[in-house]
Motif scaffolding. Sequence first.
Motif, PDB file in Angstrom:
ATOM      1  N   GLY A  91       0.801  -1.207   0.000  1.00  0.00           N
ATOM      2  CA  GLY A  91       0.000   0.000   0.000  1.00  0.00           C
ATOM      3  C   GLY A  91       0.838   1.262   0.000  1.00  0.00           C
ATOM      4  N   PRO A  92       0.199   2.397   0.270  1.00  0.00           N
ATOM      5  CA  PRO A  92       0.930   3.664   0.360  1.00  0.00           C
ATOM      6  C   PRO A  92       1.988   3.639   1.459  1.00  0.00           C
ATOM      7  CG  PRO A  92      -1.441   4.023   0.211  1.00  0.00           C
ATOM      8  CD  PRO A  92      -1.252   2.562   0.441  1.00  0.00           C
ATOM      9  N   ALA A  93       2.914   4.559   1.373  1.00  0.00           N
ATOM     10  CA  ALA A  93       4.006   4.645   2.344  1.00  0.00           C
ATOM     11  C   ALA A  93       4.057   6.045   2.928  1.00  0.00           C
ATOM     12  CB  ALA A  93       5.336   4.296   1.676  1.00  0.00           C
ATOM     13  N   VAL A  94       4.618   6.139   4.129  1.00  0.00           N
ATOM     14  CA  VAL A  94       4.770   7.418   4.818  1.00  0.00           C
ATOM     15  C   VAL A  94       6.253   7.667   5.067  1.00  0.00           C
ATOM     16  CG1 VAL A  94       4.218   8.757   6.883  1.00  0.00           C
ATOM     17  CG2 VAL A  94       2.515   7.190   5.930  1.00  0.00           C
ATOM     18  N   ARG A  95       6.693   8.846   4.738  1.00  0.00           N
ATOM     19  CA  ARG A  95       8.069   9.261   5.037  1.00  0.00           C
ATOM     20  C   ARG A  95       8.029  10.533   5.869  1.00  0.00           C
ATOM     21  NH1 ARG A  95      11.732   8.713  -0.508  1.00  0.00           N
ATOM     22  NH2 ARG A  95      11.168   6.537  -1.012  1.00  0.00           N
ATOM     23  N   GLN A  96       8.941  10.617   6.823  1.00  0.00           N
ATOM     24  CA  GLN A  96       9.104  11.846   7.604  1.00  0.00           C
ATOM     25  C   GLN A  96      10.446  12.452   7.245  1.00  0.00           C
ATOM     26  OE1 GLN A  96       8.705  11.430  11.853  1.00  0.00           O
ATOM     27  NE2 GLN A  96       8.182  13.586  12.109  1.00  0.00           N
ATOM     28  N   VAL A  97      10.404  13.658   6.700  1.00  0.00           N
ATOM     29  CA  VAL A  97      11.606  14.322   6.222  1.00  0.00           C
ATOM     30  C   VAL A  97      11.753  15.660   6.937  1.00  0.00           C
ATOM     31  CG1 VAL A  97      11.415  13.211   3.967  1.00  0.00           C
ATOM     32  CG2 VAL A  97      10.385  15.457   4.316  1.00  0.00           C
ATOM     33  N   THR A  98      12.863  16.300   6.768  1.00  0.00           N
ATOM     34  CA  THR A  98      13.085  17.660   7.240  1.00  0.00           C
ATOM     35  C   THR A  98      13.640  18.494   6.083  1.00  0.00           C
ATOM     36  OG1 THR A  98      15.323  17.132   8.024  1.00  0.00           O
ATOM     37  CG2 THR A  98      13.522  16.951   9.625  1.00  0.00           C
ATOM     38  N   TYR A  99      13.349  19.777   6.120  1.00  0.00           N
ATOM     39  CA  TYR A  99      13.848  20.686   5.101  1.00  0.00           C
ATOM     40  C   TYR A  99      14.235  21.997   5.776  1.00  0.00           C
ATOM     41  CZ  TYR A  99       9.229  22.871   5.466  1.00  0.00           C
ATOM     42  OH  TYR A  99       8.110  23.503   5.938  1.00  0.00           O
ATOM     43  N   ALA A 100      15.048  22.777   5.110  1.00  0.00           N
ATOM     44  CA  ALA A 100      15.532  24.039   5.660  1.00  0.00           C
ATOM     45  C   ALA A 100      14.614  25.171   5.238  1.00  0.00           C
ATOM     46  CB  ALA A 100      16.960  24.311   5.205  1.00  0.00           C
ATOM     47  N   SER A 101      14.179  25.989   6.214  1.00  0.00           N
ATOM     48  CA  SER A 101      13.366  27.161   5.912  1.00  0.00           C
ATOM     49  C   SER A 101      14.263  28.301   5.444  1.00  0.00           C
ATOM     50  CB  SER A 101      12.568  27.568   7.151  1.00  0.00           C
ATOM     51  OG  SER A 101      11.682  28.633   6.850  1.00  0.00           O
ATOM     52  N   GLY A 102      13.663  29.468   5.243  1.00  0.00           N
ATOM     53  CA  GLY A 102      14.421  30.596   4.715  1.00  0.00           C
ATOM     54  C   GLY A 102      15.554  31.055   5.609  1.00  0.00           C
ATOM     55  N   ASP A 103      15.395  30.919   6.958  1.00  0.00           N
ATOM     56  CA  ASP A 103      16.450  31.323   7.878  1.00  0.00           C
ATOM     57  C   ASP A 103      17.302  30.158   8.349  1.00  0.00           C
ATOM     58  OD1 ASP A 103      14.613  30.007   9.412  1.00  0.00           O
ATOM     59  OD2 ASP A 103      14.255  31.647  10.827  1.00  0.00           O
ATOM     60  N   GLY A 104      17.160  28.997   7.682  1.00  0.00           N
ATOM     61  CA  GLY A 104      17.963  27.832   8.026  1.00  0.00           C
ATOM     62  C   GLY A 104      17.338  26.908   9.060  1.00  0.00           C
ATOM     63  N   THR A 105      16.205  27.248   9.611  1.00  0.00           N
ATOM     64  CA  THR A 105      15.541  26.403  10.597  1.00  0.00           C
ATOM     65  C   THR A 105      15.085  25.104   9.958  1.00  0.00           C
ATOM     66  OG1 THR A 105      14.780  28.342  11.830  1.00  0.00           O
ATOM     67  CG2 THR A 105      13.646  26.256  12.257  1.00  0.00           C
ATOM     68  N   GLU A 106      15.364  23.965  10.634  1.00  0.00           N
ATOM     69  CA  GLU A 106      14.935  22.666  10.142  1.00  0.00           C
ATOM     70  C   GLU A 106      13.470  22.439  10.506  1.00  0.00           C
ATOM     71  OE1 GLU A 106      16.646  20.342   8.298  1.00  0.00           O
ATOM     72  OE2 GLU A 106      18.137  21.936   8.055  1.00  0.00           O
ATOM     73  N   VAL A 107      12.656  22.153   9.511  1.00  0.00           N
ATOM     74  CA  VAL A 107      11.212  21.986   9.694  1.00  0.00           C
ATOM     75  C   VAL A 107      10.829  20.556   9.314  1.00  0.00           C
ATOM     76  CG1 VAL A 107       8.935  22.848   9.046  1.00  0.00           C
ATOM     77  CG2 VAL A 107      10.882  24.420   9.119  1.00  0.00           C
ATOM     78  N   PRO A 108      10.042  19.856  10.153  1.00  0.00           N
ATOM     79  CA  PRO A 108       9.627  18.492   9.811  1.00  0.00           C
ATOM     80  C   PRO A 108       8.457  18.486   8.836  1.00  0.00           C
ATOM     81  CG  PRO A 108       8.739  19.102  11.948  1.00  0.00           C
ATOM     82  CD  PRO A 108       9.590  20.262  11.503  1.00  0.00           C
ATOM     83  N   MET A 109       8.343  17.403   8.075  1.00  0.00           N
ATOM     84  CA  MET A 109       7.240  17.274   7.133  1.00  0.00           C
ATOM     85  C   MET A 109       6.967  15.797   6.869  1.00  0.00           C
ATOM     86  SD  MET A 109       6.621  19.101   3.421  1.00  0.00           S
ATOM     87  CE  MET A 109       8.200  18.632   2.734  1.00  0.00           C
ATOM     88  N   ILE A 133       0.507  12.725  -4.196  1.00  0.00           N
ATOM     89  CA  ILE A 133       1.289  12.830  -2.958  1.00  0.00           C
ATOM     90  C   ILE A 133       0.611  13.844  -2.048  1.00  0.00           C
ATOM     91  CG2 ILE A 133       3.517  13.505  -1.961  1.00  0.00           C
ATOM     92  CD1 ILE A 133       4.836  12.658  -4.572  1.00  0.00           C
ATOM     93  N   TYR A 134       0.555  13.519  -0.765  1.00  0.00           N
ATOM     94  CA  TYR A 134      -0.007  14.448   0.229  1.00  0.00           C
ATOM     95  C   TYR A 134       1.102  14.796   1.208  1.00  0.00           C
ATOM     96  CZ  TYR A 134      -3.958  16.668   2.584  1.00  0.00           C
ATOM     97  OH  TYR A 134      -4.838  17.581   3.091  1.00  0.00           O
ATOM     98  N   ALA A 135       1.402  16.082   1.332  1.00  0.00           N
ATOM     99  CA  ALA A 135       2.486  16.550   2.201  1.00  0.00           C
ATOM    100  C   ALA A 135       1.907  17.409   3.318  1.00  0.00           C
ATOM    101  CB  ALA A 135       3.510  17.353   1.398  1.00  0.00           C
ATOM    102  N   ILE A 136       2.353  17.161   4.551  1.00  0.00           N
ATOM    103  CA  ILE A 136       1.906  17.919   5.718  1.00  0.00           C
ATOM    104  C   ILE A 136       3.140  18.476   6.417  1.00  0.00           C
ATOM    105  CG2 ILE A 136       0.637  17.852   7.880  1.00  0.00           C
ATOM    106  CD1 ILE A 136      -0.895  15.448   6.798  1.00  0.00           C
ATOM    107  N   ALA A 137       3.305  19.784   6.377  1.00  0.00           N
ATOM    108  CA  ALA A 137       4.477  20.436   6.953  1.00  0.00           C
ATOM    109  C   ALA A 137       4.189  20.886   8.383  1.00  0.00           C
ATOM    110  CB  ALA A 137       4.896  21.628   6.097  1.00  0.00           C
ATOM    111  N   GLY A 138       5.104  20.614   9.289  1.00  0.00           N
ATOM    112  CA  GLY A 138       4.968  21.035  10.689  1.00  0.00           C
ATOM    113  C   GLY A 138       5.595  22.396  10.912  1.00  0.00           C
ATOM    114  N   VAL A 139       5.045  23.436  10.297  1.00  0.00           N
ATOM    115  CA  VAL A 139       5.657  24.767  10.306  1.00  0.00           C
ATOM    116  C   VAL A 139       5.608  25.378  11.702  1.00  0.00           C
ATOM    117  CG1 VAL A 139       5.031  25.088   7.888  1.00  0.00           C
ATOM    118  CG2 VAL A 139       3.500  25.921   9.679  1.00  0.00           C
ATOM    119  N   ARG A 140       6.424  26.389  11.915  1.00  0.00           N
ATOM    120  CA  ARG A 140       6.445  27.086  13.199  1.00  0.00           C
ATOM    121  C   ARG A 140       5.099  27.748  13.487  1.00  0.00           C
ATOM    122  NH1 ARG A 140      12.130  30.236  12.369  1.00  0.00           N
ATOM    123  NH2 ARG A 140      11.527  29.884  10.171  1.00  0.00           N
ATOM    124  N   GLY A 141       4.768  27.789  14.768  1.00  0.00           N
ATOM    125  CA  GLY A 141       3.442  28.223  15.186  1.00  0.00           C
ATOM    126  C   GLY A 141       2.607  27.066  15.691  1.00  0.00           C
ATOM    127  N   GLY A 142       2.947  25.849  15.277  1.00  0.00           N
ATOM    128  CA  GLY A 142       2.305  24.649  15.781  1.00  0.00           C
ATOM    129  C   GLY A 142       2.976  24.161  17.053  1.00  0.00           C
TER     130      GLY A 142
END
Length: 357
Positions: free
Chosen positions: A52-70, A114-123
């Motif tokens: 079936g479908p798969a789930v991956r948890q990744v991180t990416y760099a925001s504009g100021d370099g902060t690592e954000v989960p997704m 693909i469905y992407a859910i970003a854990g942005v700051r403020g959460g």
Amino acid sequence: MTRMTASPGADHAWFVHTDFLHAPAVHRFDLAERGTEPLAPAEGDGRRTGTGPAVRQVTYASGDGTEVPMYLILPPGAEQGPRPTILHAYGGFGASAAPGYGTSLMAWVRAGGIYAIAGVRGGGEKGAAWHAAGSGANKPNAFTDFSAAARWLTGQGWTTPSQLAIRGASHSGLTVAAALTRDPSQYAAAVCSDALTDMARYPRFGIGTWWLREFGDPDNPEDIDTLLGYSPYHNVVPGTFYPAVLVTSPRHDARVGDEHTRKKSGSLPLQGEGPLSLRRTGAGRQPAYPKEISTPGNCSLRWRSSSSRPAPGGAWPTSHPGYTPRVPSKWSGRRRTKPPRRGSWRSPTRTTEPAAT
């Protein structure tokens, strides 16, 4: 994992488990065996069999370099893109994007998207400090993180701007509306529901006065510049091509205020060339009242309940916004009784004289 319960002295407990791929199901935990088992096979999409479908948890760099989960929820066999993708993020009030099963989400993934859910700051994904980094004067960080998520998805080859849609409601609707005006060329379509769009007047609509700590006070000269900097209604630029937009709102929204949606949908058709649709649905949502909840990581966060009623058996105190004074009526102080039914002990059955013969 939620709703854990156990009887005093028992050697087992019950809880509800869900994730992106499996619907909520009741599980039993046995203390002696240190193991769990579901009461019934969970309805899902074959994650444990690998089909079936798969789930991956990744991180990416925001504009100021902060690592954000997704989170990335991928269709079967999706090792590379590009594919049609929906991006979502909440990023407000300390609420976390916890894994949970959604029928619309799975329908999209089963169709090959693909469905992407970003854990942005403020959460609340990383605790109270993560919330503070995206609230008040720092609220623009949430929108910067969201835009960075879109760029990461296209940069990694998962999608393209012509295949990327964004979707949100309430606070996440504000996130979508802000992204739409900040970088419209990055997206092909947007779904914006029940969103705040006029950040210069939001305290005048719905229950906006309760959100001053989260966004700032428009009447404060120190806050108004920040609010106008990302307010979707004030950042529509003449002559800009905006993507296809679906705006939805109830006929009356006592929480956010349906005025936001009407103002946003009224500004875009005059400035953009993409199709725009406004859909107005049922009676709307009730106001949400603050309460305290505990989230993973022992972090107590302020959140709002969807219930507008007091606790069972209780009533709102006179100082609570939900309190409504009782209006005297002509029945006040009287005992209301129903007229007696015919044939009851209060009204003996009427007898008739026998017919004359």
